[in-house]
Design a protein around this motif. Structure first.
Motif, PDB file in Angstrom:
ATOM      1  N   SER A 195      -9.244  30.255  -3.035  1.00 28.13           N
ATOM      2  CA  SER A 195     -10.172  29.054  -3.223  1.00 28.13           C
ATOM      3  C   SER A 195     -10.077  28.209  -1.956  1.00 28.13           C
ATOM      4  CB  SER A 195      -9.821  28.134  -4.333  1.00 28.13           C
ATOM      5  OG  SER A 195     -10.788  27.277  -4.749  1.00 28.13           O
ATOM      6  N   TRP A 196     -11.353  28.018  -1.260  1.00 29.23           N
ATOM      7  CA  TRP A 196     -11.704  27.383   0.071  1.00 29.23           C
ATOM      8  C   TRP A 196     -12.592  25.877  -0.546  1.00 29.23           C
ATOM      9  CZ3 TRP A 196      -9.787  26.370   4.490  1.00 29.23           C
ATOM     10  CH2 TRP A 196      -9.155  27.534   5.271  1.00 29.23           C
ATOM     11  N   ASP A 197     -12.081  24.845  -0.436  1.00 33.82           N
ATOM     12  CA  ASP A 197     -12.761  23.727  -0.908  1.00 33.82           C
ATOM     13  C   ASP A 197     -12.790  22.737  -0.169  1.00 33.82           C
ATOM     14  OD1 ASP A 197     -13.064  24.566  -4.072  1.00 33.82           O
ATOM     15  OD2 ASP A 197     -11.075  24.903  -3.665  1.00 33.82           O
ATOM     16  N   ALA A 198     -13.839  22.079   0.312  1.00 35.29           N
ATOM     17  CA  ALA A 198     -14.045  20.833   1.030  1.00 35.29           C
ATOM     18  C   ALA A 198     -13.684  19.615   0.219  1.00 35.29           C
ATOM     19  CB  ALA A 198     -15.533  20.732   1.372  1.00 35.29           C
ATOM     20  N   ILE A 199     -13.318  18.742   0.870  1.00 37.79           N
ATOM     21  CA  ILE A 199     -12.547  17.547   0.268  1.00 37.79           C
ATOM     22  C   ILE A 199     -12.932  16.312   1.050  1.00 37.79           C
ATOM     23  CG2 ILE A 199     -10.409  18.492  -0.826  1.00 37.79           C
ATOM     24  CD1 ILE A 199      -8.833  17.478   1.536  1.00 37.79           C
ATOM     25  N   LEU A 200     -12.981  15.062   0.228  1.00 34.98           N
ATOM     26  CA  LEU A 200     -13.587  13.673   0.823  1.00 34.98           C
ATOM     27  C   LEU A 200     -12.505  12.910  -0.161  1.00 34.98           C
ATOM     28  CD1 LEU A 200     -17.440  13.793   0.622  1.00 34.98           C
ATOM     29  CD2 LEU A 200     -15.780  13.919   2.700  1.00 34.98           C
ATOM     30  N   GLY A 201     -11.986  11.864   0.896  1.00 33.78           N
ATOM     31  CA  GLY A 201     -10.917  10.892  -0.049  1.00 33.78           C
ATOM     32  C   GLY A 201     -10.603   9.604   1.101  1.00 33.78           C
ATOM     33  N   ALA A 202      -9.598   8.886   0.470  1.00 26.59           N
ATOM     34  CA  ALA A 202      -8.935   8.013   1.274  1.00 26.59           C
ATOM     35  C   ALA A 202      -7.632   7.752   0.967  1.00 26.59           C
ATOM     36  CB  ALA A 202      -9.784   6.621   0.702  1.00 26.59           C
ATOM     37  N   LYS A 203      -6.990   7.258   2.141  1.00 33.93           N
ATOM     38  CA  LYS A 203      -5.597   6.866   2.187  1.00 33.93           C
ATOM     39  C   LYS A 203      -5.329   5.674   2.782  1.00 33.93           C
ATOM     40  CE  LYS A 203      -4.611   9.532   6.147  1.00 33.93           C
ATOM     41  NZ  LYS A 203      -4.014   8.461   6.972  1.00 33.93           N
ATOM     42  N   GLY A 204      -4.058   5.084   2.458  1.00 33.66           N
ATOM     43  CA  GLY A 204      -3.650   3.868   3.110  1.00 33.66           C
ATOM     44  C   GLY A 204      -2.301   3.459   2.580  1.00 33.66           C
ATOM     45  N   ARG A 205      -2.047   2.108   2.650  1.00 35.77           N
ATOM     46  CA  ARG A 205      -0.970   1.432   2.350  1.00 35.77           C
ATOM     47  C   ARG A 205      -1.147   0.036   2.386  1.00 35.77           C
ATOM     48  NH1 ARG A 205       4.413   1.467   5.753  1.00 35.77           N
ATOM     49  NH2 ARG A 205       4.021   3.750   5.862  1.00 35.77           N
ATOM     50  N   TYR A 206      -0.627  -0.768   1.362  1.00 41.51           N
ATOM     51  CA  TYR A 206      -0.601  -2.227   1.123  1.00 41.51           C
ATOM     52  C   TYR A 206       0.632  -2.553   1.038  1.00 41.51           C
ATOM     53  CZ  TYR A 206      -0.824  -6.586  -1.269  1.00 41.51           C
ATOM     54  OH  TYR A 206      -0.754  -8.214  -1.382  1.00 41.51           O
ATOM     55  N   VAL A 207       0.917  -3.574   2.225  1.00 43.24           N
ATOM     56  CA  VAL A 207       2.331  -3.917   2.433  1.00 43.24           C
ATOM     57  C   VAL A 207       2.495  -5.441   1.981  1.00 43.24           C
ATOM     58  CG1 VAL A 207       2.380  -2.795   4.758  1.00 43.24           C
ATOM     59  CG2 VAL A 207       1.596  -5.035   4.544  1.00 43.24           C
ATOM     60  N   PHE A 208       3.700  -5.698   1.653  1.00 45.05           N
ATOM     61  CA  PHE A 208       3.961  -7.129   1.124  1.00 45.05           C
ATOM     62  C   PHE A 208       5.556  -7.341   1.291  1.00 45.05           C
ATOM     63  CE2 PHE A 208       4.748  -3.764  -2.245  1.00 45.05           C
ATOM     64  CZ  PHE A 208       5.840  -4.480  -2.768  1.00 45.05           C
ATOM     65  N   GLY A 209       5.951  -8.428   0.698  1.00 39.24           N
ATOM     66  CA  GLY A 209       7.330  -8.910   0.716  1.00 39.24           C
ATOM     67  C   GLY A 209       7.727  -9.416   2.089  1.00 39.24           C
ATOM     68  N   GLU A 210       8.974 -10.210   2.107  1.00 40.11           N
ATOM     69  CA  GLU A 210       9.541 -10.677   3.029  1.00 40.11           C
ATOM     70  C   GLU A 210       9.667  -9.574   4.263  1.00 40.11           C
ATOM     71  OE1 GLU A 210      13.577 -13.147   4.449  1.00 40.11           O
ATOM     72  OE2 GLU A 210      13.308 -12.468   2.396  1.00 40.11           O
ATOM     73  N   GLY A 211       9.347 -10.127   5.588  1.00 39.28           N
ATOM     74  CA  GLY A 211       9.263  -9.157   6.570  1.00 39.28           C
ATOM     75  C   GLY A 211       8.337  -7.906   6.643  1.00 39.28           C
ATOM     76  N   ARG A 212       7.467  -8.044   5.506  1.00 41.45           N
ATOM     77  CA  ARG A 212       6.352  -6.788   5.263  1.00 41.45           C
ATOM     78  C   ARG A 212       6.857  -5.488   5.382  1.00 41.45           C
ATOM     79  NH1 ARG A 212       1.334  -7.343   6.766  1.00 41.45           N
ATOM     80  NH2 ARG A 212       1.603  -6.006   8.573  1.00 41.45           N
ATOM     81  N   LYS A 213       8.338  -5.365   4.838  1.00 39.89           N
ATOM     82  CA  LYS A 213       8.804  -4.064   4.826  1.00 39.89           C
ATOM     83  C   LYS A 213       8.533  -3.453   3.453  1.00 39.89           C
ATOM     84  CE  LYS A 213      11.604  -4.722   8.270  1.00 39.89           C
ATOM     85  NZ  LYS A 213      11.490  -3.946   9.477  1.00 39.89           N
ATOM     86  N   TRP A 214       8.108  -3.790   2.536  1.00 38.86           N
ATOM     87  CA  TRP A 214       7.717  -2.953   1.202  1.00 38.86           C
ATOM     88  C   TRP A 214       6.416  -2.882   1.432  1.00 38.86           C
ATOM     89  CZ3 TRP A 214      11.275  -1.276  -2.200  1.00 38.86           C
ATOM     90  CH2 TRP A 214      12.463  -2.033  -2.359  1.00 38.86           C
ATOM     91  N   PHE A 215       6.130  -1.552   0.807  1.00 39.21           N
ATOM     92  CA  PHE A 215       4.532  -1.196   0.749  1.00 39.21           C
ATOM     93  C   PHE A 215       4.367  -0.437  -0.336  1.00 39.21           C
ATOM     94  CE2 PHE A 215       6.937   1.989   2.943  1.00 39.21           C
ATOM     95  CZ  PHE A 215       6.194   3.438   2.641  1.00 39.21           C
ATOM     96  N   ILE A 216       2.936  -0.166  -0.757  1.00 36.74           N
ATOM     97  CA  ILE A 216       2.637   0.684  -1.744  1.00 36.74           C
ATOM     98  C   ILE A 216       1.698   1.617  -1.087  1.00 36.74           C
ATOM     99  CG2 ILE A 216       1.031   0.958  -3.929  1.00 36.74           C
ATOM    100  CD1 ILE A 216       1.838  -1.975  -4.380  1.00 36.74           C
ATOM    101  N   PRO A 217       2.229   2.791  -0.881  1.00 37.17           N
ATOM    102  CA  PRO A 217       1.047   3.938  -0.427  1.00 37.17           C
ATOM    103  C   PRO A 217       0.337   4.468  -1.490  1.00 37.17           C
ATOM    104  CG  PRO A 217       3.347   5.123  -0.911  1.00 37.17           C
ATOM    105  CD  PRO A 217       3.352   3.422  -1.496  1.00 37.17           C
ATOM    106  N   PHE A 218      -0.955   4.849  -1.023  1.00 34.22           N
ATOM    107  CA  PHE A 218      -1.948   5.564  -1.990  1.00 34.22           C
ATOM    108  C   PHE A 218      -2.866   6.498  -1.286  1.00 34.22           C
ATOM    109  CE2 PHE A 218      -3.729   1.710  -0.154  1.00 34.22           C
ATOM    110  CZ  PHE A 218      -5.025   2.289   0.271  1.00 34.22           C
ATOM    111  N   TYR A 219      -3.180   7.396  -2.000  1.00 35.54           N
ATOM    112  CA  TYR A 219      -4.087   8.637  -1.646  1.00 35.54           C
ATOM    113  C   TYR A 219      -4.826   9.304  -2.871  1.00 35.54           C
ATOM    114  CZ  TYR A 219      -4.935  13.124   0.199  1.00 35.54           C
ATOM    115  OH  TYR A 219      -5.781  14.392   0.794  1.00 35.54           O
ATOM    116  N   VAL A 220      -6.198   9.435  -2.315  1.00 29.63           N
ATOM    117  CA  VAL A 220      -6.916  10.181  -3.427  1.00 29.63           C
ATOM    118  C   VAL A 220      -7.983  10.932  -2.596  1.00 29.63           C
ATOM    119  CG1 VAL A 220      -8.643   8.175  -3.476  1.00 29.63           C
ATOM    120  CG2 VAL A 220      -8.571   9.720  -5.342  1.00 29.63           C
ATOM    121  N   ASP A 221      -8.234  12.193  -3.274  1.00 28.55           N
ATOM    122  CA  ASP A 221      -9.295  13.124  -2.672  1.00 28.55           C
ATOM    123  C   ASP A 221      -9.991  13.801  -3.744  1.00 28.55           C
ATOM    124  OD1 ASP A 221      -8.414  15.673  -3.244  1.00 28.55           O
ATOM    125  OD2 ASP A 221      -7.061  15.420  -1.484  1.00 28.55           O
TER     126      ASP A 221
END
Length: 279
Positions: A195-221
């Motif tokens: 199965s060959w399938d084309a995909i579209l989506g988004a990905k990234g991260r939201y950072v927070f906390g002291e020193g901006r060390k913590w983050f929430i990664p996310f991905y969807v396609d």
């Protein structure tokens, strides 16, 4: 799914989350000189439940009836797995590729997780079934950096995903099988799907906390082509170090196929853990 012994646990921990290395890590290279090349690589452990339904048509030369199986009720171990991944970025643009090879199998006695013919198994019959699933999922894509804020990075992506699998099923029926044709009381079937399938989506991260060390990664396609629909989604929690990131996430990958395909549906769902390195 059931994994027995330390060796099986080590193999399972290597079962890698396909196509998500860039989702969790590549955006961290945005700090500093955005015109410089950056490369990201990660070691991922993915512990999914694998579910779906496989259909095995009748080979013209053998006769007999069509067979189908409930995948998650038959699988119990991984025989082997390999993944390689690479993510490269320069400025606002980047690309990623990864390859996941899997060799999955299971044998169950006194199971009713399969059917033979339109009527299924008789009420007082069970099967000894041996099922295997081998193949790969390969993802190739490119992305554009669409949003850059101190606390949020978002990439828009497009690409293609290849699912290339071979399946085999062997069975022997036991119990009250008088109503089952003799040719169907034991047998073997093989079926493949590409199965060959084309995909579209988004990905990234939201950072927070002291020193901006913590983050929430996310991905969807989401996409389609040979499959009626394929989609995946991931979200988690990570922490950044000087050398890279560590993170834990939950990921779901799903396929839906038209009637008559060797696979009717297939899904991977479960937690993932990763150590991600940046160069």
């Amino acid at each position: 799914m059931f994994f027995e012994g330390v060796a099986d646990m080590l193999v399972r921990s290597a079962f890698t989350a396909l196509a998500l290395c860039s989702a969790a890590a590549s955006t961290s290279a945005l700090a500093g000189n955005t015109d410089a090349w950056s490369v990201t690589g990660g070691i991922y452990a993915y512990l999914p439940t694998i579910s779906g339904t496989s259909a095995f048509s009748v080979p013209p030369s053998t006769g007999g009836s069509e067979a189908s199986v409930d995948i998650n009720k038959l699988l119990d171990h991984l025989n082997g797995v390999f993944m390689g991944s690479l993510d490269v970025r320069k400025g606002e643009w980047g690309g990623f590729t990864d390859l996941l090879y899997m060799d999955i199998g299971g044998t169950k006695s006194q199971t009713r997780a399969m059917t033979i013919g339109p009527a299924g198994l008789p009420a007082d019959a069970t099967a000894t079934a041996d099922y295997s699933l081998k193949g790969m999922v390969w993802t190739l894509g490119a992305y554009f950096h669409a949003e850059a804020r101190p606390d949020l990075n978002v990439d828009l992506l497009m690409g293609a995903r290849l699912l290339d699998l071979d399946q085999s099923l062997g069975w022997t029926l036991a119990g009250d099988v008088a109503s089952v044709p003799v040719i169907d009381r034991a047998g073997h079937r093989a079926a493949g799907i590409k199965s060959w399938d084309a995909i579209l989506g988004a990905k990234g991260r939201y950072v927070f906390g002291e020193g901006r060390k913590w983050f929430i990664p996310f991905y969807v396609d989401v996409g389609g082509g040979d499959a009626d629909l394929t989609w995946q989604a991931m979200a988690g929690l990570g922490y950044s170090f000087g050398w890279g990131d560590v993170l834990a996430s939950w990921r779901h990958l799903d396929y839906e196929f038209a009637e008559g395909k060797a696979l009717q549906n297939l899904a991977f769902d479960g937690p993932a853990f990763a150590a991600v390195f940046h160069w």
